[in-house]
Structure formats: structure tokens, C-alpha cells
Design an enzyme around this catalytic site. Sequence first.
Site, short mmCIF file in Angstrom:
data_model
loop_
_atom_site.label_atom_id
_atom_site.label_comp_id
_atom_site.label_asym_id
_atom_site.label_seq_id
_atom_site.Cartn_x
_atom_site.Cartn_y
_atom_site.Cartn_z
N PHE A 138 49.46 140.71 35.89
CA PHE A 138 48.58 142.05 36.37
C PHE A 138 49.25 142.92 36.09
O PHE A 138 49.91 143.76 37.36
CB PHE A 138 47.93 141.88 37.81
N ASP A 223 57.29 145.04 36.96
CA ASP A 223 56.41 145.56 37.55
C ASP A 223 56.86 145.16 39.03
O ASP A 223 55.76 143.75 39.25
CB ASP A 223 55.09 145.70 36.96
N LYS A 252 52.07 150.63 45.53
CA LYS A 252 51.04 150.36 46.57
C LYS A 252 52.26 151.17 48.15
O LYS A 252 51.40 151.31 48.79
CB LYS A 252 51.30 148.94 46.79
#
Length: 395
Positions: A138, A223, A252
Site C-alpha cells: 500500500f 516506504d 504517519k
Amino acid sequence: MNLDYIKQLDSENVIQNYARYNVAFKKGSGSLLYDTEGKEYIDFASGIGVISVGHANPHWVKAVSEQAGRLAHVSNLFYTQPYAVLAERLIKLSGMKAAFFANSGAEANEGAIKIARKYSNDKYGDGRYTIITLNQSFHGRTMATLTATGQPAHHKYFHPFVEGFKYVPPNDIKALTDALDEKVCAVMVEGIQGEGGVNPLEQDYVKELVKIISERDVLLILDEVQTGIGRTGDMFCFQGLDIKPDIVTLAKGLGGGVPIAAVLVNDKCKDILSHGTHGTTYGGNLICCAAANAVLDIVTEPRFLDQVKAKGEKIKETVKGWNSPLIKEVRGKGLMIGIQLKDLGPKKAVADLLDRGLVTLTAGTDVLRLLPPLTITEEEIEKGLEIIRDYLIKK
Ligand SMILES: *Cc1c(COP(=O)(O)O)cnc(C)c1O
């Protein structure tokens, strides 16, 4: 306002692209959350791994409110201290060479993709632009990052998608080598796939991958939007994997609750984006940088990351010890933990646990995901695990 009224406003006025759970949260403190009806919850989700140092952490609140009272935004046409200081700190912690700030994980990944393609274009000319990503990955919701996301379910409705992406299964060196043709400029992976099901990459695979692609001057984009800033018990997941990526993306947990993302690059990539080739209005604004600096103050305290590791081990050992027939596997690292369920849908489990006062997340199709604040206490962990255990045993 009570829950029913907020729900009514939402259903009448909000685009319904999220299936929300039946709760409206009103305030939080540390690893506790309170809803509009006054009920208390233990937070094993921290947003989605965002509230890294807990809700309303006093040090973070002070930094953010002081900065808001001093100067919020001036645009990236000017130098600002929080931006420069945050960049220096991230560079020192990561061993990378330069940073760029954006506002979300997807945007950081967009930046990384652009850097990788321009690196290749500068050096090899047109046509070497393919980015290889992994199945079940993702990488975000913008057109390029959605295309990069290796899940066919996401590749609908929005055609045409962006050209130049290829997908291979994780932990399969042969599939990777087969896909590496002369058009490939980068490989983009998560060290532990978060949304995809808390699937760690095998260390041997990652090491071999780095060896094979670096021989071809194919860049590695890591990532770390979910795994970065202490989540896995290392400051960066790549440090635990003992590799050196060319480009790292963060988001995040970096801002501890405000939107900030970062692209960190190594020596090879540090001069690729020249004046005017990339940018964002909000990226690295003063409040968000002050927030991220406050997060780093806390996460870099001595032994902080050792505690994250110890807490994560404790959760994994405890859950494994239950020997529940509803649990297939427990995996993950640090405070990024996946409980793979069987004969029990994770969405139902999350909703039922919420009823019982515990906030958790799903991942993939069959995983209950735990991403508590890194500052969660042993006692809160015990209480939260009790709730999960009682629930699984009474099922
Ligand atoms: C959440 C996530 C993203 C997307 O981040 P946004 O801030 O939602 O754009 C990208 N990559 C990974 C690994 C993520 O977990």
C-alpha cells in the site's frame, strides 16, 4: 453534540467514502480515548499509527501551541528554523543526506517516485522509468501511488492509471530478477507491509534485493510511512533490516497527530530535485515541523526504543500464549503487530472490541492490527490484551 446528531450531520453533508464505526471521539489523553457519550477506550490504534507519543502529550501540546502562537506559516519561499532543524535531525538519525517535507504519505511517495524517475532521466535519458512494487503493498491514494499499490482491488474505476509500474510477489527473488529489465529505475517496498496485513519482508530477501538492484543502479525506495519513527522498535525499519535505501518516505507517526510527511534521500539523490522541479504549499509548515520536532524529542530519549521493543515482545508473547483456535499467527515488530485470525472477520472483531472499550484496526483480509501509541504503559497494554483475550475466549 451527541453521537446521533453528529452522525446525522455526517450522513447529510459528508461524502460517504468511509464506513465509519459507530463512535464519535471527543478527547484523548495518553493511550485513552473518550467518546461523546462519556465512554472510555484504550487506544491500540493511535489513529492509524499517527499518535506516536499519545493523545495530548504535554510536551507535544506545548511545542505545537507555542509555535501556533508565534508563526504558523510563511510558505516555502522563505527559510524557517523548525524546517531546517527537523531536516538536520532526521538526517542525523537516518544517515541519509537531505530531506524534503510534504503533507501525507501519498505525497511523500509521489515525491520519491518523481526523484527516482528524474535520477534515471538525468543519468540515462528517457525510457528508464518503471517502478517495481510488491503484491499486497500500500503506497497511497493519489493516481501514481494508487497505481504503485500492488492490490488489483484498488485498480478500478479511475482509469487511466499511471504508466510504468510492475508488481512482483514479496520474498521471491526470482520474480524480482525476472521483472528487472532495462526500463526499471526503482523498486519501492515497505519493510513490513502495514495495510496489506502486517507482512514483514524476510531479511535475506531484502539483503539479496539490495545487492541485485544496486548492481544495476536501480534505486531502492523504502516506504516507511507506517514503519518509521520508532514504530518497529528501531528509529527506522531499514535500520533493523540492516540495509541502506536510496530514498525513504515518512508520514504517519512523524507529526504525532498533525499532517507532515518527509522524503529522505541519500548522496546519489540529494541534488536531483533542483529549483522549481517539485514543491507543495503546506509542506513542512512551522506548526507541523514543531510537532515533529517534539515527537523526535520524545522518541530519541534514552531507552525509549528499547521500551517499544520490550512492549511489542510482551504483546506478541502474551497473544501467542493464549493458544486460541481463532488465532492463526501473530507477527510484526515493535508496536506494529498483526494477529491473523481464522473463522472470525477482522472488521467484526474491531467493531466488537470497540463495544468492549478497545480501539484496534484491521489489515489485509484476515488480520487484527495493533498500533498503540509508542508511549502506552504496561498497565494499559495488559488491560487492552485482557479485553482481546476475553473476547476471543467467549466467542
Ligand atoms: C498510510 C500509508 C500510506 C499513505 O499515507 P497517507 O498519509 O494516507 O497518504 C503510504 N504508505 C504506507 C506504507 C502507509 O501505511
